[in-house]
Design an enzyme around this catalytic site. Structure first.
Site, mmCIF file in Angstrom:
data_model
loop_
_atom_site.group_PDB
_atom_site.id
_atom_site.type_symbol
_atom_site.label_atom_id
_atom_site.label_comp_id
_atom_site.label_asym_id
_atom_site.label_seq_id
_atom_site.Cartn_x
_atom_site.Cartn_y
_atom_site.Cartn_z
ATOM 1 N N LYS A 8 -22.869 29.033 34.434
ATOM 2 C CA LYS A 8 -23.258 30.447 34.487
ATOM 3 C C LYS A 8 -23.631 30.819 35.911
ATOM 4 C CE LYS A 8 -27.824 29.613 35.238
ATOM 5 N NZ LYS A 8 -28.574 30.010 36.475
ATOM 6 N N GLY A 97 -25.773 23.662 34.647
ATOM 7 C CA GLY A 97 -24.964 22.579 34.101
ATOM 8 C C GLY A 97 -25.683 21.745 33.054
ATOM 9 N N SER A 99 -28.445 22.491 31.250
ATOM 10 C CA SER A 99 -28.778 23.304 30.075
ATOM 11 C C SER A 99 -27.552 23.556 29.219
ATOM 12 C CB SER A 99 -29.384 24.632 30.522
ATOM 13 O OG SER A 99 -30.607 24.437 31.191
ATOM 14 N N SER A 100 -26.429 23.795 29.876
ATOM 15 C CA SER A 100 -25.179 24.000 29.152
ATOM 16 C C SER A 100 -24.761 22.739 28.412
ATOM 17 C CB SER A 100 -24.077 24.430 30.130
ATOM 18 O OG SER A 100 -22.845 24.610 29.463
ATOM 19 N N ASP A 132 -33.589 27.670 30.026
ATOM 20 C CA ASP A 132 -32.469 28.617 29.889
ATOM 21 C C ASP A 132 -31.369 28.093 28.961
ATOM 22 O OD1 ASP A 132 -31.513 26.630 31.503
ATOM 23 O OD2 ASP A 132 -30.778 27.938 33.094
#
Length: 281
Positions: A8, A97, A99-100, A132
């Site tokens: 993001k 990265g 958190s994703s 996040d």
């Protein structure tokens, strides 16, 4: 089972008051971009994570380990998992990265074990894992508030081109948030944002309350922004707490010229050109 884990960028990031839990309330507009890691997850007798990036921990400090620990506590799956993580998103980049990875792992593990988690249950787990991570359950443009766990997915964005450049520096997120020069935003910009943003709205809204502190600590990040603007970016900004700076472009011609410049003269930088994506679920 295989799943993509998207990065993001923050189109704006306002830092509000400090909370009693030590975190800051934020208000931000985030959009997923077409840069992603790959996670392959299978059932196993032993828990294991392997990763192509040697800088990523593969022990209990990995966010995937923390996520699986919460899944075990709540759902007690009958097996453990073997996770292969292929990183394209650089670490310490402000691109979300880790958190994703956590959100993608939660989604694929739910399917792998047939846990039939409700969406609210997924939000609860992600909120415990990181600040996040909830955004990545939606994977679409969204206004995000609080510690990062309050997601308003009404944002609609136009398409545009993005150039990412991350210099070889490591930014301490906690250090940036505790810096004496950090400027807090005393008003609520999100409530004044229109859900549908055209390209001009995006350019006008771009701001990052952490940017000046990061640029002061790591001058090379500020130099990258200046060079992007000189190379005809319509706007450029630090993403999250950095160290990635991104430029956005309506012209693919200018995007490619800037990309070629940074690839040629910034050999130690991570350089990537891509587009924003409005929905990847």
């Amino acid at each position: 089972m295989l799943i993509r884990s998207y990065a993001k960028i923050n189109l704006f990031l306002k830092i509000r008051n400090k909370r009693q839990d030590g975190f800051h309330n934020i208000e931000t507009l985030m959009t997923p971009i077409n840069l992603f890691d790959l996670l392959k997850v299978k059932k196993s007798k032993e828990f294991c994570i392997t990763c192509n990036d040697k800088n990523i921990p593969v022990d209990e400090n990995n966010i995937i380990s923390k996520t699986f620990a919460l899944i075990q506590k709540k759902y007690n799956p009958d097996r453990l998992v073997d996770v292969s993580l292929y990183k394209n998103i650089p670490s310490g980049a402000g691109l979300g990265g880790g958190s994703s990875n956590a959100a993608a792992f939660l989604q694929i593990t739910d399917k792998l074990f047939g846990l039939n988690m409700g969406f609210d249950e997924k939000i609860e787990i992600m909120s415990e894992v990181g600040s996040d991570t909830v955004f990545f359950l939606y994977n679409q443009p969204a206004f995000v508030r609080g510690r990062g766990e309050i997601v308003d997915k009404t944002a609609v964005l136009p398409s545009f081109y993005i150039l990412l450049v991350k210099p070889p520096v490591t930014v301490s997120t906690s250090g940036i948030y505790s810096d004496k020069n950090l400027t807090l935003t005393p008003y609520n910009p999100v409530s004044n944002m229109h859900p549908v943003l055209n390209y001009g709205d995006v350019l006008d809204s771009m701001d990052n309350g952490l940017q000046n502190v990061v640029f002061e600590r790591h001058p090379e990040t500020g130099m990258i922004k200046e060079k992007m603007l000189a190379l005809n970016a319509d706007a450029a900004l630090l993403s999250g707490s950095g160290a990635t700076v991104y430029g956005i472009y309506s012209s693919k011609k200018y995007l490619n010229k800037a990309y070629d410049y940074f690839k040629m003269f910034g050999r130690n930088n991570f350089v990537y050109k891509t587009e924003n994506i409005n929905n990847v679920i």
